[in-house]
Design an enzyme around this catalytic site. Structure first.
Site, PDB file in Angstrom:
ATOM      1  N   THR A  16      19.991 -10.557 -23.735  1.00  0.00           N
ATOM      2  CA  THR A  16      18.968 -11.001 -22.812  1.00  0.00           C
ATOM      3  C   THR A  16      19.542 -11.086 -21.523  1.00  0.00           C
ATOM      4  OG1 THR A  16      17.630 -12.113 -24.461  1.00  0.00           O
ATOM      5  CG2 THR A  16      17.237 -12.367 -22.127  1.00  0.00           C
ATOM      6  N   GLY A  17      19.121 -10.155 -20.593  1.00  0.00           N
ATOM      7  CA  GLY A  17      19.876 -10.015 -19.143  1.00  0.00           C
ATOM      8  C   GLY A  17      18.739 -11.275 -18.248  1.00  0.00           C
ATOM      9  N   SER A  18      19.215 -11.036 -16.815  1.00  0.00           N
ATOM     10  CA  SER A  18      18.586 -11.789 -16.035  1.00  0.00           C
ATOM     11  C   SER A  18      17.082 -11.169 -15.681  1.00  0.00           C
ATOM     12  CB  SER A  18      19.116 -11.673 -14.558  1.00  0.00           C
ATOM     13  OG  SER A  18      19.845 -10.537 -14.483  1.00  0.00           O
ATOM     14  N   GLY A  20      15.247  -9.644 -18.631  1.00  0.00           N
ATOM     15  CA  GLY A  20      14.447  -9.338 -19.664  1.00  0.00           C
ATOM     16  C   GLY A  20      15.692  -9.039 -20.896  1.00  0.00           C
ATOM     17  N   ASP A 140      25.214  -5.985  -7.495  1.00  0.00           N
ATOM     18  CA  ASP A 140      25.403  -7.042  -8.506  1.00  0.00           C
ATOM     19  C   ASP A 140      26.665  -6.335  -9.432  1.00  0.00           C
ATOM     20  OD1 ASP A 140      23.589  -8.531 -11.119  1.00  0.00           O
ATOM     21  OD2 ASP A 140      25.419  -9.237  -9.995  1.00  0.00           O
TER      22      ASP A 140
HETATM   23  C1  LIG Z   1      27.085 -10.089 -21.627  1.00  0.00           C
HETATM   24  N1  LIG Z   1      27.608  -9.914 -22.947  1.00  0.00           N
HETATM   25  C2  LIG Z   1      28.461 -10.931 -23.500  1.00  0.00           C
HETATM   26  C3  LIG Z   1      26.625  -9.843 -23.873  1.00  0.00           C
HETATM   27  C4  LIG Z   1      26.754  -9.567 -25.093  1.00  0.00           C
HETATM   28  C5  LIG Z   1      26.216  -8.489 -25.606  1.00  0.00           C
HETATM   29  N2  LIG Z   1      27.428  -7.504 -25.896  1.00  0.00           N
HETATM   30  S1  LIG Z   1      27.805  -6.292 -24.931  1.00  0.00           S
HETATM   31  O1  LIG Z   1      28.885  -6.355 -24.598  1.00  0.00           O
HETATM   32  O2  LIG Z   1      26.605  -6.331 -23.701  1.00  0.00           O
HETATM   33  C6  LIG Z   1      27.348  -4.771 -25.875  1.00  0.00           C
HETATM   34  C7  LIG Z   1      27.867  -4.605 -27.040  1.00  0.00           C
HETATM   35  C8  LIG Z   1      27.494  -3.530 -27.704  1.00  0.00           C
HETATM   36  C9  LIG Z   1      26.928  -2.450 -27.252  1.00  0.00           C
HETATM   37  C10 LIG Z   1      26.509  -2.392 -25.729  1.00  0.00           C
HETATM   38  N3  LIG Z   1      25.742  -1.322 -25.162  1.00  0.00           N
HETATM   39  C11 LIG Z   1      24.997  -1.417 -24.172  1.00  0.00           C
HETATM   40  N4  LIG Z   1      24.522  -2.696 -23.520  1.00  0.00           N
HETATM   41  C12 LIG Z   1      23.781  -2.588 -22.583  1.00  0.00           C
HETATM   42  O3  LIG Z   1      23.384  -3.894 -22.113  1.00  0.00           O
HETATM   43  C13 LIG Z   1      23.719  -4.940 -22.718  1.00  0.00           C
HETATM   44  C14 LIG Z   1      22.936  -5.970 -22.128  1.00  0.00           C
HETATM   45  C15 LIG Z   1      22.921  -6.053 -20.563  1.00  0.00           C
HETATM   46  C16 LIG Z   1      22.397  -7.395 -19.995  1.00  0.00           C
HETATM   47  C17 LIG Z   1      22.672  -8.569 -20.800  1.00  0.00           C
HETATM   48  C18 LIG Z   1      22.727  -8.511 -22.253  1.00  0.00           C
HETATM   49  C19 LIG Z   1      23.141  -7.411 -22.731  1.00  0.00           C
HETATM   50  C20 LIG Z   1      23.348  -1.389 -22.063  1.00  0.00           C
HETATM   51  N5  LIG Z   1      22.654  -0.968 -21.082  1.00  0.00           N
HETATM   52  C21 LIG Z   1      22.284   0.305 -20.866  1.00  0.00           C
HETATM   53  N6  LIG Z   1      23.252   0.735 -21.925  1.00  0.00           N
HETATM   54  C22 LIG Z   1      23.736  -0.432 -22.552  1.00  0.00           C
HETATM   55  N7  LIG Z   1      24.605  -0.135 -23.593  1.00  0.00           N
HETATM   56  C23 LIG Z   1      26.524  -3.713 -25.177  1.00  0.00           C
END
Ligand SMILES: CN(C)CCCNS(=O)(=O)c1cccc(Nc2nc(OCC3CCCCC3)c3[nH]cnc3n2)c1
Length: 278
Positions: A16-18, A20, A140
């Protein structure tokens, strides 16, 4: 033919990001793995919705090998949710890589750091110097917004969404991390500009090597003071002087002395590295 929710099946929730929730999905017709980001717009004002529409239109124009590719959007008016469908980055994000190295007491290899620097700079170049006019500033830039594909190539993500977030009723208002990468001009309430993205890029590269941000503090005013001094320790001695030097050039307090994108790419240190990494 615009996509509908039925064209996809949800595999899992990535996080979950900022703005959604991000879910890993599979496109039924060809099994392609993608992601969608769900954003609720029910609580947005008309002008915020307009901003969202223009941000999504910007996203669809950004086509670059080092920027996360936008594919489509689905609007569910009954639930006031927009689904933004993008390419899936199998390698995860840099934040996870930094956390992992810190936990294991290891460091990323020097060539990996150079590769991230060069490819993220190329992604920023695409945004700062867009063909048809208006530059898109990332605003960002941080490890959690830099993703990797299966070959560990950079895929810069979440463009523009950062700007939409700061509408009154959004989750983003509550969901705020410490702005470690805030530039001196922002600390001094001056305007955000392309060089502010360069400052953030320098801070991100520093953190990738040192596994901590260049400026840390227990409160905002202490952090602001440190940022204004621009003083920070060298990256760990296992990394070359050249890498430390290029990072220092980007984390320059005076905006005019900070290199722009073209100056970074033209830097002999980068040129030499680009040849050896090619
Ligand atoms: C901040 N992290 C520790 C969160 C743990 C979650 N692991 S992780 O490292 O994002 C991870 C693990 C495996 C695959 C992917 N692939 C991926 N992620 C996206 O967004 C992740 C999302 C961004 C907002 C915050 C929540 C997570 C993408 N957006 C467009 N293409 C994307 N591909 C990401």
């Amino acid at each position: 033919m615009p996509s509908t929710l039925d064209d996809f099946e949800v595999i899992s929730t990535i996080g979950t990001g900022s703005y959604g929730t991000c879910k890993k999905i599979r496109r039924k017709k060809d099994g392609k793995i993608m992601v969608w980001k769900e954003m609720e717009y029910g609580t947005m004002t008309e002008s915020e919705k307009q901003m969202l529409v223009s941000e999504v239109n910007l996203l669809r124009e950004l086509r670059h090998q080092h920027i996360v590719r936008y594919h489509d959007r689905i609007i569910d008016r009954s639930r006031a949710i927009i689904y933004i469908i993008m390419e899936y980055c199998q390698g995860g994000d840099l934040d996870t890589i930094i956390v992992q190295n810190r936990k294991e007491g290891t460091h990323v290899p020097e060539d990996f750091a150079w590769k991230i620097l060069i490819q993220t700079t190329l992604a920023l170049k695409e945004c700062h110097q867009r063909k048809n006019g208006k530059a898109v500033l990332h605003r960002d830039l941080k490890p959690a917004n830099v993703f990797l594909d299966a070959e560990s190539n950079v895929k810069l993500g979440d463009f523009g969404l950062a700007r939409v977030l700061h509408h009154e009723s959004s989750f983003a208002k509550t969901y705020v991390g410490t702005p470690y990468y805030m530039s001196p001009e922002l600390v001094n309430n001056q305007s955000y500009n392309e060089k502010s993205d360069i400052w953030s890029l320098g801070c991100m590269l520093y953190e990738l090597c040192a596994l901590v941000p260049p400026f840390t503090a227990s409160n905002q005013s202490e952090l602001n003071r440190k940022i204004r001094t621009g003083d920070f320790p060298r990256i760990p001695s296992q990394y070359s002087l050249e890498l430390d030097l290029i990072i220092r050039k980007m984390i320059q307090v005076e905006v005019i002395r900070r290199p722009n994108i073209d100056a970074i790419l033209a830097d002999p240190l980068i040129q030499r590295k680009q040849d050896s990494l090619a």
